[in-house]
Scaffold this motif. Structure first.
Motif, PDB file in Angstrom:
ATOM      1  N   ARG A  75       0.763  -1.165   0.063  1.00  0.00           N
ATOM      2  CA  ARG A  75       0.115  -0.016   0.038  1.00  0.00           C
ATOM      3  C   ARG A  75       0.830   1.350  -0.059  1.00  0.00           C
ATOM      4  O   ARG A  75       2.033   1.360   0.583  1.00  0.00           O
ATOM      5  N   LEU A  76       0.537   2.313  -0.682  1.00  0.00           N
ATOM      6  CA  LEU A  76       1.159   3.560  -0.760  1.00  0.00           C
ATOM      7  C   LEU A  76      -0.056   4.427  -0.403  1.00  0.00           C
ATOM      8  O   LEU A  76      -0.943   5.028  -1.381  1.00  0.00           O
ATOM      9  N   ALA A  77      -0.031   5.013   0.770  1.00  0.00           N
ATOM     10  CA  ALA A  77      -0.915   6.171   1.152  1.00  0.00           C
ATOM     11  C   ALA A  77      -0.369   7.418   1.485  1.00  0.00           C
ATOM     12  O   ALA A  77       0.942   7.575   1.474  1.00  0.00           O
ATOM     13  N   LEU A  78      -1.189   8.291   1.329  1.00  0.00           N
ATOM     14  CA  LEU A  78      -0.902   9.709   1.585  1.00  0.00           C
ATOM     15  C   LEU A  78      -1.680  10.407   2.583  1.00  0.00           C
ATOM     16  O   LEU A  78      -2.651  10.015   2.888  1.00  0.00           O
ATOM     17  N   ALA A  79      -1.032  11.471   3.445  1.00  0.00           N
ATOM     18  CA  ALA A  79      -1.968  11.799   4.622  1.00  0.00           C
ATOM     19  C   ALA A  79      -1.080  13.212   4.827  1.00  0.00           C
ATOM     20  O   ALA A  79      -0.266  13.607   4.034  1.00  0.00           O
ATOM     21  N   GLY A  80      -1.755  14.077   5.863  1.00  0.00           N
ATOM     22  CA  GLY A  80      -0.979  15.152   6.236  1.00  0.00           C
ATOM     23  C   GLY A  80      -2.159  16.291   6.464  1.00  0.00           C
ATOM     24  O   GLY A  80      -3.553  15.893   6.124  1.00  0.00           O
ATOM     25  N   ASP A  81      -2.018  17.456   6.422  1.00  0.00           N
ATOM     26  CA  ASP A  81      -3.049  18.524   7.000  1.00  0.00           C
ATOM     27  C   ASP A  81      -3.870  18.838   5.776  1.00  0.00           C
ATOM     28  O   ASP A  81      -4.848  19.562   5.754  1.00  0.00           O
ATOM     29  N   ALA A  82      -3.357  18.441   4.487  1.00  0.00           N
ATOM     30  CA  ALA A  82      -4.084  18.902   2.990  1.00  0.00           C
ATOM     31  C   ALA A  82      -5.267  17.735   2.898  1.00  0.00           C
ATOM     32  O   ALA A  82      -5.996  18.053   2.120  1.00  0.00           O
ATOM     33  N   PHE A  83      -5.449  16.940   3.865  1.00  0.00           N
ATOM     34  CA  PHE A  83      -6.312  15.678   3.667  1.00  0.00           C
ATOM     35  C   PHE A  83      -7.391  15.773   4.898  1.00  0.00           C
ATOM     36  O   PHE A  83      -7.331  15.633   5.885  1.00  0.00           O
ATOM     37  N   GLY A  84      -8.639  16.376   4.373  1.00  0.00           N
ATOM     38  CA  GLY A  84      -9.752  16.002   5.158  1.00  0.00           C
ATOM     39  C   GLY A  84     -10.092  17.218   6.104  1.00  0.00           C
ATOM     40  O   GLY A  84     -11.080  17.451   6.727  1.00  0.00           O
ATOM     41  N   GLY A  85      -8.872  17.964   6.233  1.00  0.00           N
ATOM     42  CA  GLY A  85      -9.101  19.360   7.161  1.00  0.00           C
ATOM     43  C   GLY A  85      -7.783  19.782   7.542  1.00  0.00           C
ATOM     44  O   GLY A  85      -6.797  19.029   7.879  1.00  0.00           O
ATOM     45  N   PRO A  86      -7.685  21.165   7.724  1.00  0.00           N
ATOM     46  CA  PRO A  86      -6.398  21.789   7.660  1.00  0.00           C
ATOM     47  C   PRO A  86      -5.719  21.763   9.229  1.00  0.00           C
ATOM     48  O   PRO A  86      -6.560  21.221   9.920  1.00  0.00           O
ATOM     49  N   LYS A  87      -4.988  22.391   9.330  1.00  0.00           N
ATOM     50  CA  LYS A  87      -4.182  22.765  10.931  1.00  0.00           C
ATOM     51  C   LYS A  87      -3.520  21.625  11.587  1.00  0.00           C
ATOM     52  O   LYS A  87      -3.390  20.583  11.065  1.00  0.00           O
ATOM     53  N   VAL A  88      -3.460  21.927  12.837  1.00  0.00           N
ATOM     54  CA  VAL A  88      -2.877  21.148  13.724  1.00  0.00           C
ATOM     55  C   VAL A  88      -3.813  19.763  13.976  1.00  0.00           C
ATOM     56  O   VAL A  88      -3.595  18.440  13.764  1.00  0.00           O
ATOM     57  N   GLU A  89      -5.084  19.945  14.319  1.00  0.00           N
ATOM     58  CA  GLU A  89      -6.205  18.996  14.481  1.00  0.00           C
ATOM     59  C   GLU A  89      -5.989  18.135  13.072  1.00  0.00           C
ATOM     60  O   GLU A  89      -6.325  17.009  13.022  1.00  0.00           O
ATOM     61  N   GLY A  90      -6.294  18.918  11.850  1.00  0.00           N
ATOM     62  CA  GLY A  90      -6.578  18.017  10.762  1.00  0.00           C
ATOM     63  C   GLY A  90      -5.371  17.242  10.421  1.00  0.00           C
ATOM     64  O   GLY A  90      -5.559  16.099   9.868  1.00  0.00           O
ATOM     65  N   ALA A  91      -3.952  17.599  10.670  1.00  0.00           N
ATOM     66  CA  ALA A  91      -2.808  16.627  10.751  1.00  0.00           C
ATOM     67  C   ALA A  91      -2.924  15.460  11.551  1.00  0.00           C
ATOM     68  O   ALA A  91      -2.537  14.431  11.004  1.00  0.00           O
ATOM     69  N   PHE A  92      -3.389  15.761  12.911  1.00  0.00           N
ATOM     70  CA  PHE A  92      -3.487  14.571  13.691  1.00  0.00           C
ATOM     71  C   PHE A  92      -4.726  13.810  13.198  1.00  0.00           C
ATOM     72  O   PHE A  92      -4.383  12.197  13.144  1.00  0.00           O
TER      73      PHE A  92
END
Ligand SMILES: Cc1cc2nc3c(=O)[nH]c(=O)nc-3n(C[C@H](O)[C@H](O)[C@H](O)COP(=O)(O)OP(=O)(O)OC[C@H]3O[C@@H](n4cnc5c(N)ncnc54)[C@H](O)[C@@H]3O)c2cc1C
Length: 322
Positions: free
Chosen positions: A294-311
């Motif tokens: 699997r090759l997955a992407l994540a980070g604050d650009a996915f689903g919602g920004p900011k510190v909470e989004g990154a978490f």
């Protein structure tokens, strides 16, 4: 390039909050290797020392909206790492804004310190290329090569696209088209307090020049007076490519009205090309390949920004990679 590749079950690119959160929720016996190009963990949870002063120069504070982030923040409060800073800037609105004792970067170091010994972090390792191989993903960084069953990439999307394109991996348009705001900032140590209004910060989202100004001493993270200015997105984009010395004189000129009687001791320009997404991708994580793993992407650009989004994105990636 080292002849013998190293092997790991899961390789995570990026030791910002998204990557660290994913690693801390994947405690299922697999070996995990985290590679980050920075000199220390944290990414945009960034704190700089200038002399004795301590300045947050990336994320300034964070808020909590979801139950899962609430649970993590409550734990960090009990650990003595996170504290409530205030409940609003211009006027109190009742919603807590949190700071990290000693500066935001300490939160990343705290999460990293609590990872199991199956997780290895290498900083100062810039990933140049991720490519599919016969026996898993091949990841190249700092003259070494890793073979990984699964890979999670949490860097800002333009940086992710670079390392995937170098390995011949196509990125879906819905991801490759994500754009980020830039921020140009000024960090300055002062000979005395600038006397900003309580709680030591000014938030002015519609100001054409500075949208956030924080007195790091009043915030409780710096033993000596030190101030952080963050430029407005449009203004930052317009001046981003100017040389630092030119920017410094423009920034100092515009900062002067906020300094009260204080004199600047030392000042530095700080530029962030990727501060946060203009419009995040709708999903908290995206799996872009299933073979050779699997090759997955994540980070604050996915689903919602900011510190909470990154978490939350790191958490979602951990669930999808279980
Ligand atoms: C100026 C500024 C102000 C902000 N203010 C706030 C705020 O007040 N409140 C708030 O909630 N949020 C704020 N944010 C946003 C917040 O900091 C981010 O949303 C969050 O920290 C992102 O975490 P992340 O793990 O997704 O990404 P990052 O923290 O960027 O982590 C990604 C990591 O990938 C690494 N990396 C990149 N390319 C490579 C490569 N080729 N090889 C290896 N490693 C690589 C980077 O070094 C980095 O450590 C601010 C950000 C900035 C820059």
């Amino acid at each position: 390039m080292q002849a013998e590749p190293l092997s790991t079950d899961l390789l995570i690119v990026g030791a910002g909050l998204a990557g660290l959160t994913a690693a801390s929720h994947l405690d299922d016996g697999r070996s995990i290797t985290i590679l980050d190009k920075g000199r220390s963990v944290g990414g945009r949870l960034a704190t700089r020392r200038i002399g004795d002063a301590v300045l947050d120069h990336g994320a300034q504070f964070f808020t909590v909206r979801s139950d899962s982030f609430r649970a993590a923040v409550d734990r960090w409060i009990l650990d003595g790492v996170v504290e409530e800073w205030c409940r609003g800037f211009d006027e109190a609105d009742g919603y807590p804004r949190y700071r990290t004792a000693g500066g935001m970067n300490r939160l990343a170091k705290h999460v990293a310190a609590h990872l199991t010994d199956r997780v290895t972090i290498h900083t100062s390792h810039r990933v140049e290329r991720i490519a599919p191989g016969a026996a898993g993903w091949s990841v190249e960084a700092a003259g070494q090569r890793w073979l990984a069953d699964d890979v999670l990439v949490t860097s800002p999307v333009p940086q992710t696209v670079e390392m995937l394109t170098a390995g011949g991996i196509g990125v879906p348009d819905s991801v490759a088209s994500l754009q980020y705001h830039a921020v140009v900032g000024l960090l300055a140590t002062l000979d005395r307090s600038p006397g900003l209004p309580s709680p030591g910060a000014i938030q002015q989202p519609h100001d054409p020049e500075f949208t956030f100004i924080a007195d790091n001493q009043a915030k409780g993270i710096s033993p000596t007076p030190a101030i952080t200015f963050h430029g407005a997105h449009a203004w930052s984009a317009a001046v981003y490519d100017r040389p630092d010395d030119e920017l410094l004189s423009v920034l100092l000129d515009r900062a002067a009205p906020y300094l009260g009687d204080a004199e600047i001791v030392e000042a530095q320009v700080k530029k962030w090309r990727y501060t946060g997404p203009v419009t995040p991708h709708p999903d908290r994580t995206v799996v872009i390949a299933d073979e050779p793993g699997r090759l997955a992407l994540a980070g604050d650009a996915f689903g919602g920004p900011k510190v909470e989004g990154a978490f939350l994105s790191g958490l979602a990636a951990a669930t999808s990679l279980h």
